[in-house]
Design an enzyme around this catalytic site. Sequence first.
Site, PDB file in Angstrom:
ATOM      1  N   GLU A  41       0.851  -1.190   0.000  1.00 33.60           N
ATOM      2  CA  GLU A  41       0.000   0.000   0.000  1.00 33.60           C
ATOM      3  C   GLU A  41       0.891   1.246   0.000  1.00 33.60           C
ATOM      4  OE1 GLU A  41      -2.315   2.969  -0.069  1.00 33.60           O
ATOM      5  OE2 GLU A  41      -3.218   0.978  -0.315  1.00 33.60           O
ATOM      6  N   ARG A  70     -17.298   4.130   5.310  1.00 31.39           N
ATOM      7  CA  ARG A  70     -16.248   3.377   4.618  1.00 31.39           C
ATOM      8  C   ARG A  70     -15.064   3.107   5.536  1.00 31.39           C
ATOM      9  NH1 ARG A  70     -14.672   2.791  -0.987  1.00 31.39           N
ATOM     10  NH2 ARG A  70     -16.489   4.010  -1.565  1.00 31.39           N
ATOM     11  N   TYR A 127     -28.095   8.817   3.703  1.00 29.13           N
ATOM     12  CA  TYR A 127     -28.456   7.710   4.598  1.00 29.13           C
ATOM     13  C   TYR A 127     -27.622   7.807   5.881  1.00 29.13           C
ATOM     14  CZ  TYR A 127     -24.474   5.684   2.012  1.00 29.13           C
ATOM     15  OH  TYR A 127     -23.258   5.476   1.384  1.00 29.13           O
ATOM     16  N   ASP A 132     -12.020  -1.391  -8.832  1.00 32.07           N
ATOM     17  CA  ASP A 132     -11.987  -0.240  -9.730  1.00 32.07           C
ATOM     18  C   ASP A 132     -10.839  -0.291 -10.721  1.00 32.07           C
ATOM     19  OD1 ASP A 132     -14.238   0.846  -8.607  1.00 32.07           O
ATOM     20  OD2 ASP A 132     -13.212   2.431  -7.495  1.00 32.07           O
TER      21      ASP A 132
END
Length: 399
Positions: free
Chosen positions: A34, A108, A220, A299
Amino acid sequence: MGVERTIVIAGAGIGGLTAALTLAGKGFRVVLLEKAERLEEVGAGLQISPNASHILAKLGLRSALDAVALAPEAVSMLSARTGDTLARLKFGAEAQPRDDYPYWVLHRADLQAALAAQVRAHPAIELQLGRRFDEVSSCDDGVIVVDRGGFDRCQHTALALIGADGIWSAVRQQLFPQAQPRFSGLIAWRSTIDAARLPADLISKDVRLWLGENAHIVAYPISGGRRVNIVAIVAGSWNRPGWSAPGDPSEIMAQFAEPLWSASARQLIGCADGWRRWALFTMADGGVWSQGSVALLGDASHGMLPFAAQGAGMAIEDAAVLASCLDGVSNADHAAQALQRYARLRQPRVGRVQATARRNGAIYHLHGPMALARDVAMRLLGQRLMARQRWIYDWRSED
């Protein structure tokens, strides 16, 4: 553990973290690279439907996510101009048709934190932060992956490389340089709101979706109901790459002006705690997938519009199918074949979801007589509209 059972993953977002866990569950050693120095998720809210939540539950994350996620009662489709409800589509039989896996809404960062905690605790996964994928080449054992951290250069020999490094994937750029993201002409503005600041009539357990001319709003609850996630989608030409550019509140308020937008929608926009924006880029329908012992996920392969709420869900599905295809593989030739099978299995479904998201966006943004016809149809069809997405929610992984 030998080289032949090592897999390198580039990217520790939701797709990469999930893939690390699914692959480790099949007995692989996983090196997870990462580029960020810390795992900090820049996004806000996520919707995770049962096609993805069942995978997370099978990974042992059900209790951790139940503690931070909410299960909305319905999706409410609202008129932007009047604020009236066009249709209230209840979750239940259509969203959970075969079992008890939930439809979650959550922050998230909460999902990423739960995945990362399990990754760090797994003895077969090595998470390396501050390490940027640089290049990959083939070898007899599979691939040689080179990464960099500052001036330090390191290489790994592995059975396969998985590129889970997002819409601007460096792995895809090397593998498929001709496959470039395309700007959709749409910009997403996102923020969160302290629920305590909202009047009672603007607080709901539903996922709410206001449909307007060339724009829509989704809102939401997240964080146990303490905050409300809001995303406003507008047409525009600003197309800077990235996920988190600052947004001017006066600009977004001007986009949602009277009389096209009701007082309730404008009040929700006005209560937001600062805005970030990102230009929506997509990949071609069906995505790009694998070459030899290298494959893409999420993605990086199939970036899509968010109008089916399946971006994260498709990455989670990818991770499960990838691990299933690679199960038992121990040499480079078989790995390449397994990755081809992974591509064949995923491409048709992902392409259909991409097309569905694009079609949803077009329906949301209708104007004039077409918008009036849409509103009438929604009122007439009601709950039957939810059944049209059952094919998404009903999917289950083989394992």
